[in-house]
Scaffold this motif. Structure first.
Motif, PDB file in Angstrom:
ATOM      1  N   LEU A  94       0.055   8.044   8.923  1.00 37.52           N
ATOM      2  CA  LEU A  94      -1.181   8.820   8.905  1.00 37.52           C
ATOM      3  C   LEU A  94      -1.213   9.773   7.715  1.00 37.52           C
ATOM      4  N   ALA A  95      -0.067  10.348   7.366  1.00 38.07           N
ATOM      5  CA  ALA A  95      -0.019  11.275   6.217  1.00 38.07           C
ATOM      6  C   ALA A  95      -0.368  10.548   4.938  1.00 38.07           C
ATOM      7  N   ILE A  96       0.055   9.310   4.807  1.00 34.93           N
ATOM      8  CA  ILE A  96      -0.257   8.529   3.610  1.00 34.93           C
ATOM      9  C   ILE A  96      -1.757   8.254   3.535  1.00 34.93           C
ATOM     10  N   LEU A  97      -2.331   7.840   4.664  1.00 41.05           N
ATOM     11  CA  LEU A  97      -3.759   7.495   4.662  1.00 41.05           C
ATOM     12  C   LEU A  97      -4.633   8.722   4.462  1.00 41.05           C
TER      13      LEU A  97
ATOM     14  N   MET B 183      -4.489   8.526  -1.544  1.00 40.19           N
ATOM     15  CA  MET B 183      -5.206   7.432  -0.891  1.00 40.19           C
ATOM     16  C   MET B 183      -6.686   7.482  -1.234  1.00 40.19           C
ATOM     17  N   THR B 184      -7.215   8.707  -1.319  1.00 37.83           N
ATOM     18  CA  THR B 184      -8.636   8.846  -1.684  1.00 37.83           C
ATOM     19  C   THR B 184      -8.868   8.344  -3.099  1.00 37.83           C
ATOM     20  N   THR B 185      -7.931   8.687  -3.984  1.00 39.76           N
ATOM     21  CA  THR B 185      -8.048   8.226  -5.372  1.00 39.76           C
ATOM     22  C   THR B 185      -7.942   6.713  -5.459  1.00 39.76           C
ATOM     23  N   LEU B 186      -6.973   6.158  -4.720  1.00 38.89           N
ATOM     24  CA  LEU B 186      -6.812   4.704  -4.709  1.00 38.89           C
ATOM     25  C   LEU B 186      -8.080   4.015  -4.207  1.00 38.89           C
TER      26      LEU B 186
ATOM     27  N   LEU C 102       0.824  -1.205   0.000  1.00 37.36           N
ATOM     28  CA  LEU C 102       0.000   0.000   0.000  1.00 37.36           C
ATOM     29  C   LEU C 102       0.859   1.256   0.000  1.00 37.36           C
ATOM     30  N   SER C 103       1.874   1.287   0.844  1.00 38.56           N
ATOM     31  CA  SER C 103       2.712   2.498   0.915  1.00 38.56           C
ATOM     32  C   SER C 103       3.396   2.768  -0.424  1.00 38.56           C
ATOM     33  N   ASN C 104       3.826   1.707  -1.097  1.00 39.52           N
ATOM     34  CA  ASN C 104       4.470   1.892  -2.390  1.00 39.52           C
ATOM     35  C   ASN C 104       3.486   2.421  -3.421  1.00 39.52           C
TER      36      ASN C 104
END
Length: 739
Positions: A623-626, A631-634, A589-591
């Protein structure tokens, strides 16, 4: 209304008892440890004690009826309880253990305590046991001591001291009773004499011989008098009627008729009347021949006057009063004379009958007065006779008791005797050890229960599913029973080579755990009838509640039902999905979010319908990633490609990852495990959710020990046994969820 209150109260009591039992089941190891330690210590202390010997003797205690002295409630030697329900032998048992008797035994045997000092009666009574043998008059005496011979001597000496005391007490009571009776005899004799004299004076004053016979005689006499009175009154009425008839015929009053009858029978009156009549006859004859002036006429007239005066004089003498009666009235016929006589006779009879009636009436009144006074006399006589009888009986009773006292003073027999002397015991008694062990066991049980409750009270975590549901306030959607890897059946899916046994939906389908996840899936479907729920965030309040296992098994269950499912490991702080599924966490997910890696390369298929997106490289700020636009687009992208997207997020305590991601997703599913989270952690997690305002789907209870739940509807027999019917397991879980 009253019935409902009673049912509610009964349910509350049953529920409290059930909770107590569940606490003991949860903390059985603590309770068992305390119990074993207590029993062990008591057993060690008991084994270090010196052997104890118990001597046994028996006394026969009976009432001695020959020593009943006073007969008025005080009986010497008679064992009677003041309370009807009491047993007199219990009283005698207390007398046996009284301090005077025990002190006498101590002085006789010179008993010493463990410190070498003279034994106190209280110390002796603690080792002595006296009890009544049921349904008998026997007292059983038991004494325990380290010296067998001393134990027997103490019992025998106690029985001897009790018998001596009993005999002495009986003799003292006999003397007291004798003095009492001797003081009462003169008074009783005086009372008897007084009662007899009062009865004699009463009979003399009222002329009473036998009131009963007199009363019967008075009744008969009164009846006879009444008959005679009626007869006399009848005769009097008849005579009065005859008198009236004769008076009417005669035309004279009664007195005149009597005087007439009396004059008609008087010879002097009749003689004077006859002479007067003769003179009058001659006077009439001579007056026809001579004139009135002639001497012959005058002589005859003078004779007439003299005879008339003589006649009146004789009439007054006959009547007894000075009356003037015409000579013609003295001349009556036989009929009239007889009528006058009859009238006089009737008058005499009438007077006689009137006197008889008056006499009889007086006698009748006298008898009636006597009869009216008879009940009062009978009552007074009965009271005097009863008083005399009581005085007589009291005097006779005291006299009889006084004679018995003379026998009781001289006899040397008490109410108790030795039925069985105490023999020297040859074997030590183990009763005390058993008592101590039993007491230790009871104390251990109490301490064990107290320790279990104390430990449960100190444990602030939520113990049951109901507590968790009440603390969160959310709907319970699923219950996953606790299981171990070795407890699951050995049915393995063909594609489950590297999958962890904890993913029970893949490794052991058709098991009870698997059916629990099917029920969770069904309830989630029911929750999304109005609005389709595709993206679900799965989190928990604190770590170790099994959120990752729940996410993995729920994803596998959904995929097995033909849905296309993507499981995303969004816990980039402590990822675990790659361990559960046996895959490499190289790209995740992070990648995809940060490095814009290809989603297809990051997503790893497990089955045709199930894919996994691992966490990827651990970022410095998850938290910044989420919370990023990427993340919204994903999230929008994968929601279009899959029927369900499940996110395994970090716990809510201390992080906002789950709350942020939950705001983006269609709903949040909270995992709770009994015994892990406490009320404070749950309160903090709920506060965070309330601020972020996500769509809370409900709760899923994980790792539930169904035996520790107050209301468990699982068809549960053994850890390895599967549910007999799939529908029955679903109905069981559904029943628990709808309670």
């Amino acid at each position: 209304m009253t019935s409902m209150k009673m049912e509610t109260k009964q349910y509350s009591e049953d529920f409290d008892l059930q909770n107590y039992w569940l606490i003991l089941k949860r903390r059985w190891l603590t309770a068992a440890t305390v119990l074993a330690a207590t029993v062990g210590l008591v057993g060690l202390a008991t084994s270090m004690q010196r052997p104890s010997f118990e001597a046994n003797g028996r006394l026969l205690v009976q009432s001695n009826r020959t020593t009943s002295l006073t007969g008025v409630g005080e009986k010497v030697g008679t064992l009677e309880s003041l309370k009807r329900e009491g047993n007199p032998l219990d009283t005698q048992a207390v007398v046996v253990t009284s301090y005077p008797i025990l002190q006498r035994v101590i002085d006789t045997l010179q008993l010493k305590n463990s410190k070498g000092r003279p034994m106190d009666p209280e110390e002796l009574s603690k080792q002595l046991k006296v009890e009544a043998v049921p349904t008998t008059d026997i007292l059983n005496l038991k004494y325990s001591d380290n010296d067998a011979e001393m134990a027997a001597n103490v019992v025998n000496q106690i029985m001897k001291a009790y018998i001596d005391n009993n005999l002495k007490t009986n003799q003292e009571e006999a003397n007291k009773a004798g003095r009492f009776i001797e003081s009462q005899l003169p008074r009783a004799e005086a009372e008897l004499q007084k009662a007899s004299e009062e009865l004699r004076l009463f009979r003399t004053q009222n002329q009473i011989v036998d009131l009963e016979r007199e009363s019967a005689a008075n009744i008969n006499s009164l009846s006879l008098l009444q008959d005679q009175l009626n007869q006399a009154r009848s005769q009097l009425a008849d005579v009065a009627r005859q008198e009236q008839v004769v008076r009417d015929q005669l035309g004279l009053e009664t007195g005149q008729a009597i005087d007439l009858a009396s004059l008609s029978q008087s010879p002097g009156v009749q003689e004077a009347l006859s002479q007067l009549q003769q003179v009058q006859t001659r006077l009439v004859t001579e007056q026809a021949r001579f004139k009135s002036t002639t001497p012959q006429i005058q002589t005859l007239q003078q004779q007439e006057q003299d005879l008339n005066a003589l006649l009146q004089s004789r009439v007054s003498e006959a009547v007894g009063a000075s009356v003037q009666v015409a000579p013609g009235a003295l001349q009556v016929g036989d009929i009239k004379r007889k009528l006058a006589e009859s009238l006089a006779t009737l008058q005499s009879q009438k007077l006689g009958l009137e006197g008889r009636v008056g006499t009889l009436a007086g006698l009748q009144s006298s008898f009636r007065s006597r009869m009216a006074a008879t009940p009062t006399l009978v009552k007074q006589q009965s009271e005097l006779e009863r008083k005399q009888d009581l005085a007589q009986k009291a005097y006779e009773n005291l006299t009889s008791r006084l004679q018995e006292i003379q026998v009781a003073r001289n006899q040397q027999v008490g109410n108790a005797r030795v039925l069985q002397n105490a023999l020297v015991p040859t074997q030590p008694t183990g009763r005390m050890r058993l008592i101590l062990l039993a007491a230790g066991t009871m104390i251990g049980l109490l301490l064990g229960v107290a320790a279990a409750f104390f430990r449960d009270m100190m444990d602030k975590s939520l113990k049951t599913v109901k507590e968790a549901e009440a603390q969160y306030g959310y709907t319970m959607l699923g219950l996953v029973p606790k299981f171990e890897t070795s407890d699951t059946p050995t049915i393995v899916s063909p594609s489950a080579d590297d999958i962890s046994p904890r993913v029970i939906a893949m490794t052991s389908p058709r098991s009870m755990i698997h059916e629990a996840y099917q029920m969770l899936q069904a309830n989630l479907k029911f929750m999304s009838l109005d609005k389709k729920v595709k993206t679900i965030v799965i989190s928990s309040a604190v770590p170790r509640e099994g959120k990752s296992e729940v996410a993995a098994n729920l994803a596998a269950t959904m995929a097995q039902s033909g849905r296309k499912v993507l499981l995303v490991d969004a816990d980039m702080r402590n990822p675990s999905q790659h361990h559960l599924w046996g895959i490499v966490n190289s790209v995740g997910l992070s990648n995809v979010v940060v490095d814009q890696s290809e989603l297809r390369q990051a997503v790893k298929p497990i089955t045709n319908n199930l894919s996994i997106l691992t966490a990827g490289v651990m970022p410095p700020n998850p938290l910044a990633i989420l919370d990023s636009e990427a993340m919204t687009t994903l999230l929008e992208t994968i929601a279009k490609d899959y029927d369900y997207v499940l996110f395994d997020t970090p716990p809510l305590a201390g992080t906002a990852d789950a709350a942020v991601l939950g705001k983006m997703a269609d709903g949040v599913l909270i995992t709770v495990r009994p015994g892990v989270a406490d009320a404070g952690s749950i309160s903090a997690a709920k506060s965070l959710l309330d601020r972020s305002e996500p769509n809370i789907l409900g709760l899923v209870a994980n790792g539930v020990n169904v035996r520790y739940e107050p209301d468990s509807y699982f068809y549960y027999t053994s850890p390895r046994e599967q549910v007999s019917e799939r529908g029955e397991g679903a109905r069981s879980v559904r029943s628990l969820l709808t309670k």
